[in-house]
Design a protein around this motif. Structure first.
Motif, PDB file in Angstrom:
ATOM      1  N   LEU A  50      -6.120 -42.506  20.363  1.00 48.97           N
ATOM      2  CA  LEU A  50      -5.863 -41.214  20.207  1.00 48.97           C
ATOM      3  C   LEU A  50      -6.409 -40.274  21.413  1.00 48.97           C
ATOM      4  CD1 LEU A  50      -6.508 -40.261  16.508  1.00 48.97           C
ATOM      5  CD2 LEU A  50      -4.284 -40.266  17.629  1.00 48.97           C
ATOM      6  N   ALA A  51      -7.248 -40.633  21.930  1.00 45.89           N
ATOM      7  CA  ALA A  51      -8.116 -39.658  22.991  1.00 45.89           C
ATOM      8  C   ALA A  51      -7.361 -40.102  24.450  1.00 45.89           C
ATOM      9  CB  ALA A  51      -9.541 -40.011  23.165  1.00 45.89           C
ATOM     10  N   THR A  93     -10.796 -42.651   7.333  1.00 48.19           N
ATOM     11  CA  THR A  93     -10.064 -41.394   7.666  1.00 48.19           C
ATOM     12  C   THR A  93     -10.076 -41.476   9.291  1.00 48.19           C
ATOM     13  OG1 THR A  93     -10.611 -40.246   5.698  1.00 48.19           O
ATOM     14  CG2 THR A  93      -9.826 -38.999   7.642  1.00 48.19           C
ATOM     15  N   VAL A  94      -8.875 -41.480   9.762  1.00 50.25           N
ATOM     16  CA  VAL A  94      -8.783 -41.174  11.225  1.00 50.25           C
ATOM     17  C   VAL A  94      -9.778 -39.992  11.870  1.00 50.25           C
ATOM     18  CG1 VAL A  94      -7.344 -41.346  13.421  1.00 50.25           C
ATOM     19  CG2 VAL A  94      -6.957 -42.684  11.153  1.00 50.25           C
ATOM     20  N   PRO A  95     -10.327 -40.087  12.778  1.00 51.96           N
ATOM     21  CA  PRO A  95     -10.996 -38.724  13.202  1.00 51.96           C
ATOM     22  C   PRO A  95     -10.038 -37.862  13.930  1.00 51.96           C
ATOM     23  CG  PRO A  95     -12.245 -40.817  13.979  1.00 51.96           C
ATOM     24  CD  PRO A  95     -10.725 -41.446  13.489  1.00 51.96           C
ATOM     25  N   GLY A  96     -10.320 -36.582  13.854  1.00 53.09           N
ATOM     26  CA  GLY A  96      -9.800 -35.505  14.578  1.00 53.09           C
ATOM     27  C   GLY A  96      -8.904 -34.662  13.481  1.00 53.09           C
ATOM     28  N   THR A  97      -8.498 -33.601  13.894  1.00 48.13           N
ATOM     29  CA  THR A  97      -7.612 -32.670  12.848  1.00 48.13           C
ATOM     30  C   THR A  97      -6.759 -32.095  13.889  1.00 48.13           C
ATOM     31  OG1 THR A  97      -9.327 -30.573  13.645  1.00 48.13           O
ATOM     32  CG2 THR A  97      -9.628 -32.236  11.769  1.00 48.13           C
ATOM     33  N   ALA A  98      -6.683 -31.959  14.888  1.00 51.21           N
ATOM     34  CA  ALA A  98      -5.422 -31.333  16.012  1.00 51.21           C
ATOM     35  C   ALA A  98      -4.272 -32.121  15.880  1.00 51.21           C
ATOM     36  CB  ALA A  98      -5.949 -31.140  17.249  1.00 51.21           C
ATOM     37  N   ARG A  99      -3.098 -31.676  14.937  1.00 53.81           N
ATOM     38  CA  ARG A  99      -1.912 -32.169  14.993  1.00 53.81           C
ATOM     39  C   ARG A  99      -0.890 -31.177  14.421  1.00 53.81           C
ATOM     40  NH1 ARG A  99      -2.015 -37.118  11.221  1.00 53.81           N
ATOM     41  NH2 ARG A  99       0.406 -36.942  11.244  1.00 53.81           N
ATOM     42  N   SER A 100       0.601 -31.556  14.787  1.00 56.22           N
ATOM     43  CA  SER A 100       1.354 -30.603  14.610  1.00 56.22           C
ATOM     44  C   SER A 100       2.003 -30.784  13.173  1.00 56.22           C
ATOM     45  CB  SER A 100       2.711 -30.666  15.510  1.00 56.22           C
ATOM     46  OG  SER A 100       3.167 -31.943  15.489  1.00 56.22           O
ATOM     47  N   SER A 101       1.650 -31.889  12.503  1.00 56.74           N
ATOM     48  CA  SER A 101       2.206 -32.311  11.052  1.00 56.74           C
ATOM     49  C   SER A 101       0.905 -32.550  10.149  1.00 56.74           C
ATOM     50  CB  SER A 101       3.258 -33.612  11.071  1.00 56.74           C
ATOM     51  OG  SER A 101       2.665 -34.653  11.869  1.00 56.74           O
ATOM     52  N   PRO A 102       1.323 -32.469   8.890  1.00 57.38           N
ATOM     53  CA  PRO A 102       0.304 -32.634   7.899  1.00 57.38           C
ATOM     54  C   PRO A 102      -0.190 -34.228   8.064  1.00 57.38           C
ATOM     55  CG  PRO A 102       2.031 -31.701   6.799  1.00 57.38           C
ATOM     56  CD  PRO A 102       2.658 -32.040   8.294  1.00 57.38           C
ATOM     57  N   ALA A 103      -1.468 -34.426   7.959  1.00 56.05           N
ATOM     58  CA  ALA A 103      -2.027 -35.813   7.765  1.00 56.05           C
ATOM     59  C   ALA A 103      -1.411 -36.735   6.541  1.00 56.05           C
ATOM     60  CB  ALA A 103      -3.412 -35.605   7.705  1.00 56.05           C
ATOM     61  N   ILE A 104      -1.139 -38.058   6.693  1.00 54.10           N
ATOM     62  CA  ILE A 104      -0.719 -38.932   5.632  1.00 54.10           C
ATOM     63  C   ILE A 104      -1.501 -40.064   5.492  1.00 54.10           C
ATOM     64  CG2 ILE A 104       1.790 -37.883   6.407  1.00 54.10           C
ATOM     65  CD1 ILE A 104       1.947 -40.824   7.613  1.00 54.10           C
ATOM     66  N   HIS A 105      -1.225 -40.789   4.415  1.00 56.15           N
ATOM     67  CA  HIS A 105      -1.763 -41.886   3.944  1.00 56.15           C
ATOM     68  C   HIS A 105      -0.915 -42.959   3.932  1.00 56.15           C
ATOM     69  CE1 HIS A 105      -4.080 -43.806   0.052  1.00 56.15           C
ATOM     70  NE2 HIS A 105      -4.442 -44.596   1.322  1.00 56.15           N
ATOM     71  N   ARG A 106      -1.556 -44.024   4.397  1.00 51.85           N
ATOM     72  CA  ARG A 106      -0.658 -45.198   4.603  1.00 51.85           C
ATOM     73  C   ARG A 106      -1.744 -46.577   4.057  1.00 51.85           C
ATOM     74  NH1 ARG A 106       3.666 -44.879   8.210  1.00 51.85           N
ATOM     75  NH2 ARG A 106       3.526 -43.011   9.706  1.00 51.85           N
ATOM     76  N   THR A 107      -1.040 -47.653   3.616  1.00 45.80           N
ATOM     77  CA  THR A 107      -2.023 -48.856   3.705  1.00 45.80           C
ATOM     78  C   THR A 107      -1.760 -49.791   4.639  1.00 45.80           C
ATOM     79  OG1 THR A 107      -1.426 -48.668   1.108  1.00 45.80           O
ATOM     80  CG2 THR A 107      -2.128 -50.933   1.942  1.00 45.80           C
ATOM     81  N   GLY A 154      -1.969 -40.590  13.253  1.00 44.98           N
ATOM     82  CA  GLY A 154      -2.364 -39.442  13.869  1.00 44.98           C
ATOM     83  C   GLY A 154      -3.908 -38.983  13.356  1.00 44.98           C
ATOM     84  N   PRO A 155      -4.441 -37.798  14.058  1.00 44.82           N
ATOM     85  CA  PRO A 155      -5.576 -37.335  13.363  1.00 44.82           C
ATOM     86  C   PRO A 155      -5.781 -37.089  11.980  1.00 44.82           C
ATOM     87  CG  PRO A 155      -5.166 -36.290  15.658  1.00 44.82           C
ATOM     88  CD  PRO A 155      -3.961 -37.268  14.983  1.00 44.82           C
TER      89      PRO A 155
END
Length: 261
Positions: free
Chosen positions: A93-94, A171-185, A216-217
């Motif tokens: 991500l970085a 949990t993937v580090p970071g908070t800066a994103r344009s869409s809501p965080a989601i959960h995947r398997t 994403g974050p």
């Protein structure tokens, strides 16, 4: 690679069918990966069968696919798989756009070395270091840039079979994103898969999922360890496909990232 089902306004809200991991699906996933990374190569060679795909991989140097190759070096001091998954996503991500593109065009090639990151900080440039100092990343960079580091350390070896364990969520580090965080398997195959090979497969899937915007974050990934991915009642957004450990002329799914759960 498939997309989730989107019903029309009049369609009943029925659950999607399980993702069929047929030989055709595995081949398409593998070919799509090549087309995404190097579309100009995909248009020049035969990728119509598993055998053709294996021949492409065997002759990749003659096609110029690794000219000016960019790679990442991961130095492993202590392996905590859950932390490693989290930190792998953080590293990807970085990355700056130019580095992302170069690494993707080299099929996210990564070399794993055994060593203590704390002993390398003063001599080598490390792009990312895990919070507990267990693992460090160098690159992406041309292979010559990490040649000294690769000569200094031995290859990370973990030849024992990956063992199944209870599901766990990171949990993937970071908070800066344009869409809501989601959960995947994130499904991981364990049968006849060594720890070292599991790192390779997971790294490719995680890195490319980040670079393609699937991770994403702030996203949550629930790791589930299964002997094989065939027969799972799941919808996959990305698969990691490689040569079958039991049948070298066939393909196998080693890891899979689902659509949102």
């Amino acid at each position: 690679m498939t997309s989730s089902h989107h019903p029309t306004a009049d369609a009943p809200l029925t659950p999607p069918a399980p993702h069929s991991l047929s030989s055709a699906v595995l081949l398409k996933s593998a070919v799509d990966r090549i087309r995404t990374a190097r579309p100009e190569l995909a248009d020049r060679v035969d990728l119509s069968s598993a055998q053709a795909l294996l021949e492409f991989r065997a002759g990749i140097h003659t096609l110029g696919a690794v000219e000016n190759e960019t790679l990442v070096v991961v130095v492993v001091g202590h392996l905590d798989l859950l932390r490693w998954v989290r930190e792998t996503c953080a590293f990807a991500l970085a990355l700056e756009p130019e580095a992302r593109e170069a690494w993707r065009r080299s099929f996210t090639r990564t070399v794993y070395l055994a060593g203590r990151p704390s002993n390398l900080r003063e001599r080598f440039t490390l792009a990312h270091v895990a919070g507990d100092g267990s693992t460090a990343w160098a690159g992406p960079a041309p292979s010559r840039a990490t040649a000294t580091l690769r000569r200094l350390l031995k290859v990370f070896e973990a030849p024992h079979e990956l063992t199944a364990r209870p599901p766990a969520t990171v949990t993937v580090p970071g908070t800066a994103r344009s869409s809501p965080a989601i959960h995947r398997t994130l499904y991981i195959a364990t049968a006849k898969v060594t720890v070292a090979d599991a790192l390779v497969h997971l790294n490719h899937l995680l890195a490319e999922a980040v670079l393609d915007g699937l991770i994403g974050p702030g996203d949550r990934l629930t790791l589930r360890f299964v002997p094989r991915l065939s027969g799972l009642d799941a919808q996959f957004a990305m698969l990691r496909v490689d040569t079958d450990v039991h049948h070298p002329d066939q393909l196998q799914t080693y890891a899979g990232l689902t659509t949102e759960v």
